[in-house]
Design an enzyme around this catalytic site. Structure first.
Site, short mmCIF file in Angstrom:
data_model
loop_
_atom_site.label_atom_id
_atom_site.label_comp_id
_atom_site.label_asym_id
_atom_site.label_seq_id
_atom_site.Cartn_x
_atom_site.Cartn_y
_atom_site.Cartn_z
N GLU A 1 0.85 -1.20 0.00
CA GLU A 1 0.00 0.00 0.00
C GLU A 1 0.88 1.24 0.00
O GLU A 1 1.64 1.48 0.94
CB GLU A 1 -0.90 0.02 1.24
CG GLU A 1 -1.73 1.29 1.36
CD GLU A 1 -2.47 1.40 2.68
OE1 GLU A 1 -2.78 2.55 3.09
OE2 GLU A 1 -2.73 0.36 3.32
N ARG B 1 0.17 10.43 0.50
CA ARG B 1 0.49 11.53 1.41
C ARG B 1 1.63 12.40 0.92
O ARG B 1 1.96 13.40 1.55
CB ARG B 1 0.87 10.98 2.80
CG ARG B 1 -0.19 10.11 3.45
CD ARG B 1 0.30 9.62 4.80
NE ARG B 1 -0.47 8.48 5.27
CZ ARG B 1 -0.15 7.73 6.32
NH1 ARG B 1 0.95 8.03 7.00
NH2 ARG B 1 -0.90 6.72 6.68
N THR C 1 -4.60 6.01 1.84
CA THR C 1 -5.01 7.36 2.20
C THR C 1 -5.81 7.99 1.05
O THR C 1 -5.61 9.15 0.69
CB THR C 1 -3.81 8.25 2.58
OG1 THR C 1 -2.89 7.50 3.37
CG2 THR C 1 -4.26 9.43 3.43
N LYS D 1 -10.90 -1.85 6.38
CA LYS D 1 -9.71 -1.46 7.13
C LYS D 1 -10.16 -0.97 8.51
O LYS D 1 -11.05 -0.12 8.60
CB LYS D 1 -8.99 -0.34 6.38
CG LYS D 1 -7.83 0.29 7.13
CD LYS D 1 -7.18 1.36 6.27
CE LYS D 1 -6.04 2.06 6.98
NZ LYS D 1 -5.34 3.03 6.11
#
Length: 215
Positions: free
Chosen positions: A46, A50, A74, A134
């Protein structure tokens, strides 16, 4: 009536007990880092959105490390979904979920892992046909004890706990019947990344890959 289920995420979550969560500022490190993780037995990766380099990181791994299954993390908005798809991401991960974001995740046709931290959020996604989620931020939201408490009343939900999970706590999560894998960054210590010590990353990844998932 239950909504159409999303694209199956199980093949991704079942690749290894740990999904490394990668934050890279420089895309030049993307390929050697991904190769180190794959060599260590952690092919599902993953890459969080960011940093400014994130899309390029995903694109480079997709193009040059075919053994890796790289996803975007994210993911916060439809714009993030589009950027991840354009970069070649093979799955999407969000820290939470809204109606707008869920619609965009579905429209991407990619497997996705929306974030939850409460029983009500789990119920809301189950109503939409989403069963893989998640659990974030895992440690701050109640940890393994919280997920254990959800397993009986909400047996259809399956989780990838992420957020504060470490080498010392991962096994506690993986022992739970409703946990498919965990997400974490402990195999990517800052000093190893700064030194580009890929052999150390491979060694730590190999240790993580040996964590046991009860059959």
């Amino acid at each position: 009536m239950t909504a159409t289920p999303p694209a199956a995420l199980s093949p991704v979550l079942d690749l290894a007990p740990v999904v490394p969560v990668v934050v890279l500022e420089d895309a030049v490190d993307a390929v050697p880092l991904a190769r180190a993780l794959v060599e260590g037995g952690l092919p599902a990766i993953e890459v969080t959105l960011r940093t400014r380099a994130a899309s390029e990181v995903i694109a480079r791994i997709t193009a040059e490390v075919p053994e890796a299954v790289v996803g975007a993390g994210t993911v916060l908005s439809p714009a993030h979904v589009r950027a991840a798809v354009d970069a070649g991401a093979r799955f999407l991960v969000s820290p939470g979920c809204t109606d707008l974001l869920l619609r965009s995740l579905r429209e991407s046709a990619l497997p996705f892992l929306p974030g939850v931290s409460t029983a009500s959020e789990v119920l809301a996604l189950l109503e939409q046909g989403v069963t893989d989620m998640k659990f974030f931020p895992a440690e701050a939201a109640g940890g393994a004890a919280y997920l254990r408490a959800l397993s009986s009343p909400l047996p259809r939900a399956r989780f990838c706990p992420t957020g504060g999970v470490s080498a010392s706590t991962a096994a506690d999560y993986l022992a739970l019947p409703n946990v498919a894998c965990v997400g974490g960054s402990w195999m990517l210590p800052d000093d190893a990344l700064a030194a580009r010590d890929w052999s150390r990353v491979t060694r730590l990844a190999r240790e993580a890959a040996t964590l046991h998932i009860p059959g």
